[in-house]
Design a protein around this motif. Structure first.
Motif, PDB file in Angstrom:
ATOM      1  N   PHE A  71       7.379 -33.433  29.970  1.00 24.46           N
ATOM      2  CA  PHE A  71       8.023 -34.720  30.248  1.00 24.46           C
ATOM      3  C   PHE A  71       8.094 -35.560  28.973  1.00 24.46           C
ATOM      4  CE2 PHE A  71       8.071 -39.169  31.431  1.00 24.46           C
ATOM      5  CZ  PHE A  71       9.058 -39.207  32.404  1.00 24.46           C
ATOM      6  N   ILE A  72       6.980 -35.640  28.243  1.00 20.89           N
ATOM      7  CA  ILE A  72       6.939 -36.442  27.021  1.00 20.89           C
ATOM      8  C   ILE A  72       7.886 -35.872  25.965  1.00 20.89           C
ATOM      9  CG2 ILE A  72       5.459 -37.101  25.066  1.00 20.89           C
ATOM     10  CD1 ILE A  72       3.188 -37.497  27.072  1.00 20.89           C
TER      11      ILE A  72
ATOM     12  N   LEU B 201      -5.052 -34.943  23.942  1.00 25.17           N
ATOM     13  CA  LEU B 201      -3.676 -35.222  24.375  1.00 25.17           C
ATOM     14  C   LEU B 201      -3.165 -36.549  23.818  1.00 25.17           C
ATOM     15  CD1 LEU B 201      -4.079 -34.001  28.042  1.00 25.17           C
ATOM     16  CD2 LEU B 201      -2.672 -32.918  26.268  1.00 25.17           C
ATOM     17  N   ILE B 202      -4.031 -37.549  23.783  1.00 27.22           N
ATOM     18  CA  ILE B 202      -3.627 -38.843  23.214  1.00 27.22           C
ATOM     19  C   ILE B 202      -3.359 -38.707  21.725  1.00 27.22           C
ATOM     20  CG2 ILE B 202      -4.681 -41.047  22.516  1.00 27.22           C
ATOM     21  CD1 ILE B 202      -5.242 -41.651  25.353  1.00 27.22           C
ATOM     22  N   HIS B 203      -4.193 -37.927  21.035  1.00 26.63           N
ATOM     23  CA  HIS B 203      -3.991 -37.722  19.607  1.00 26.63           C
ATOM     24  C   HIS B 203      -2.652 -37.029  19.337  1.00 26.63           C
ATOM     25  CE1 HIS B 203      -5.256 -35.823  15.580  1.00 26.63           C
ATOM     26  NE2 HIS B 203      -4.949 -37.078  15.375  1.00 26.63           N
ATOM     27  N   GLN B 204      -2.340 -35.996  20.118  1.00 26.22           N
ATOM     28  CA  GLN B 204      -1.068 -35.285  19.964  1.00 26.22           C
ATOM     29  C   GLN B 204       0.124 -36.212  20.235  1.00 26.22           C
ATOM     30  OE1 GLN B 204      -0.765 -32.120  18.715  1.00 26.22           O
ATOM     31  NE2 GLN B 204      -2.929 -32.539  18.358  1.00 26.22           N
ATOM     32  N   TYR B 205       0.000 -37.023  21.273  1.00 29.65           N
ATOM     33  CA  TYR B 205       1.069 -37.985  21.597  1.00 29.65           C
ATOM     34  C   TYR B 205       1.287 -38.951  20.425  1.00 29.65           C
ATOM     35  CZ  TYR B 205       3.133 -42.255  23.477  1.00 29.65           C
ATOM     36  OH  TYR B 205       3.903 -43.373  23.659  1.00 29.65           O
ATOM     37  N   LYS B 206       0.199 -39.465  19.881  1.00 35.87           N
ATOM     38  CA  LYS B 206       0.300 -40.468  18.819  1.00 35.87           C
ATOM     39  C   LYS B 206       0.893 -39.875  17.538  1.00 35.87           C
ATOM     40  CE  LYS B 206      -0.927 -44.866  18.236  1.00 35.87           C
ATOM     41  NZ  LYS B 206      -0.457 -45.973  19.055  1.00 35.87           N
ATOM     42  N   LEU B 207       0.625 -38.604  17.286  1.00 39.76           N
ATOM     43  CA  LEU B 207       1.206 -37.959  16.102  1.00 39.76           C
ATOM     44  C   LEU B 207       2.726 -37.930  16.177  1.00 39.76           C
ATOM     45  CD1 LEU B 207      -1.224 -34.943  15.538  1.00 39.76           C
ATOM     46  CD2 LEU B 207      -0.966 -36.968  14.089  1.00 39.76           C
TER      47      LEU B 207
ATOM     48  N   HIS C  64      10.724 -34.531  26.427  1.00 40.46           N
ATOM     49  CA  HIS C  64      12.138 -34.748  26.770  1.00 40.46           C
ATOM     50  C   HIS C  64      12.472 -36.186  27.171  1.00 40.46           C
ATOM     51  CE1 HIS C  64      11.613 -30.344  27.273  1.00 40.46           C
ATOM     52  NE2 HIS C  64      12.780 -30.339  26.664  1.00 40.46           N
ATOM     53  N   ASN C  65      11.495 -37.077  27.120  1.00 44.93           N
ATOM     54  CA  ASN C  65      11.720 -38.466  27.531  1.00 44.93           C
ATOM     55  C   ASN C  65      11.023 -39.424  26.584  1.00 44.93           C
ATOM     56  OD1 ASN C  65      12.946 -38.231  30.464  1.00 44.93           O
ATOM     57  ND2 ASN C  65      11.310 -36.715  30.322  1.00 44.93           N
ATOM     58  N   THR C  66      11.542 -40.631  26.498  1.00 42.23           N
ATOM     59  CA  THR C  66      10.873 -41.680  25.732  1.00 42.23           C
ATOM     60  C   THR C  66       9.720 -42.218  26.559  1.00 42.23           C
ATOM     61  OG1 THR C  66      12.936 -42.301  24.659  1.00 42.23           O
ATOM     62  CG2 THR C  66      11.162 -43.927  24.631  1.00 42.23           C
ATOM     63  N   VAL C  67       8.541 -42.187  25.995  1.00 44.80           N
ATOM     64  CA  VAL C  67       7.352 -42.702  26.681  1.00 44.80           C
ATOM     65  C   VAL C  67       6.757 -43.804  25.808  1.00 44.80           C
ATOM     66  CG1 VAL C  67       5.035 -42.150  27.514  1.00 44.80           C
ATOM     67  CG2 VAL C  67       6.909 -40.527  27.865  1.00 44.80           C
ATOM     68  N   ASP C  68       6.720 -45.018  26.344  1.00 46.39           N
ATOM     69  CA  ASP C  68       6.212 -46.170  25.588  1.00 46.39           C
ATOM     70  C   ASP C  68       4.697 -46.285  25.670  1.00 46.39           C
ATOM     71  OD1 ASP C  68       8.868 -47.280  24.917  1.00 46.39           O
ATOM     72  OD2 ASP C  68       9.016 -47.539  27.085  1.00 46.39           O
ATOM     73  N   VAL C  69       4.131 -45.918  26.831  1.00 42.40           N
ATOM     74  CA  VAL C  69       2.691 -46.054  27.045  1.00 42.40           C
ATOM     75  C   VAL C  69       2.162 -44.769  27.667  1.00 42.40           C
ATOM     76  CG1 VAL C  69       0.857 -47.389  28.171  1.00 42.40           C
ATOM     77  CG2 VAL C  69       2.968 -48.537  27.458  1.00 42.40           C
ATOM     78  N   LEU C  70       1.095 -44.232  27.072  1.00 41.59           N
ATOM     79  CA  LEU C  70       0.395 -43.084  27.646  1.00 41.59           C
ATOM     80  C   LEU C  70      -1.015 -43.529  27.996  1.00 41.59           C
ATOM     81  CD1 LEU C  70       0.135 -40.090  28.389  1.00 41.59           C
ATOM     82  CD2 LEU C  70      -0.553 -39.665  26.009  1.00 41.59           C
ATOM     83  N   GLY C  71      -1.345 -43.481  29.285  1.00 49.67           N
ATOM     84  CA  GLY C  71      -2.683 -43.840  29.750  1.00 49.67           C
ATOM     85  C   GLY C  71      -3.336 -42.658  30.440  1.00 49.67           C
ATOM     86  N   LEU C  72      -4.519 -42.270  29.982  1.00 48.66           N
ATOM     87  CA  LEU C  72      -5.212 -41.116  30.545  1.00 48.66           C
ATOM     88  C   LEU C  72      -6.604 -41.502  31.028  1.00 48.66           C
ATOM     89  CD1 LEU C  72      -4.315 -38.339  27.933  1.00 48.66           C
ATOM     90  CD2 LEU C  72      -3.078 -38.994  30.010  1.00 48.66           C
TER      91      LEU C  72
END
Length: 196
Positions: free
Chosen positions: A56-57, A80-86, A59-67
């Protein structure tokens, strides 16, 4: 402002089967409270499956990731948060759950070790998470500007120090629409589990 796209995840480790295959009530309550408060200003997506969230991330714009952040999924959530932030350096990252420190020295050390985590919510997440979204909306997702404000209920770094201002617990739980009745959890009841 454009609609804020929010992804919330509550993961467990997966081998042949998902280790903790329950409906994600925790993140669905946070989502339900935020949907009630912000309405059409936010689109919130819930995930228990890591691969589905990653697709999903991608293929889509994600402004906030909360886990979620529990002792059993802390390393996975941080990864997962580290990968998203990269790949989304301007995105906002939030961890929520009881697996956090109480002493100031440990909290500061933890944030310095994990600079890709923008906010940590250590207790009830509904009000604190909506406080973060409220500030992001008013700052047009500028995370640096957002952290200049005092956001109740979460820890975050401001310069070389962490900031924390407690939020009152929700006394009236009727203020949270039931995620069961609003359909937020429907997909998790209908999801086929391998082997069952």
């Amino acid at each position: 402002m454009k609609q804020l796209n929010v992804v919330l995840g509550d993961f467990s480790h997966t081998t042949k089967l998902m280790a903790n295959n329950f409906v994600p009530l925790n993140i669905s309550l946070v989502a339900s409270f935020s949907r009630k408060k912000f309405g059409a200003n936010t689109a919130i997506y819930l995930f228990k499956d890591v691969k589905k969230m990653q697709q999903f991330i991608a293929h889509n714009t994600v402004d906030v990731l909360g886990l979620s952040h529990y002792i059993w999924n802390s390393s996975l959530s941080l990864y997962l948060i580290h990968q998203y932030k990269l790949s989304n350096p301007n995105g906002t990252t939030v961890l929520g759950g009881p697996h956090f420190f109480k002493e100031d020295r440990q909290i500061l050390s933890w944030f310095l070790k994990h600079p890709y985590v923008d906010f940590v919510i250590d207790s009830e997440g509904e009000a604190a998470f909506s406080n973060i979204l409220d500030q992001l909306i008013s700052c047009k997702c500028d995370i640096k500007k957002c952290k200049e404000a005092d956001i109740l209920g979460c820890y975050f770094l401001r310069g070389d120090n962490f900031v924390y201002m407690p939020e009152k617990y929700l006394v009236n739980l009727d203020g949270i629409p039931s995620p069961y009745l609003t359909g937020l959890l429907d997909e998790f009841f209908l999801e086929k589990v391998d082997g069952y």
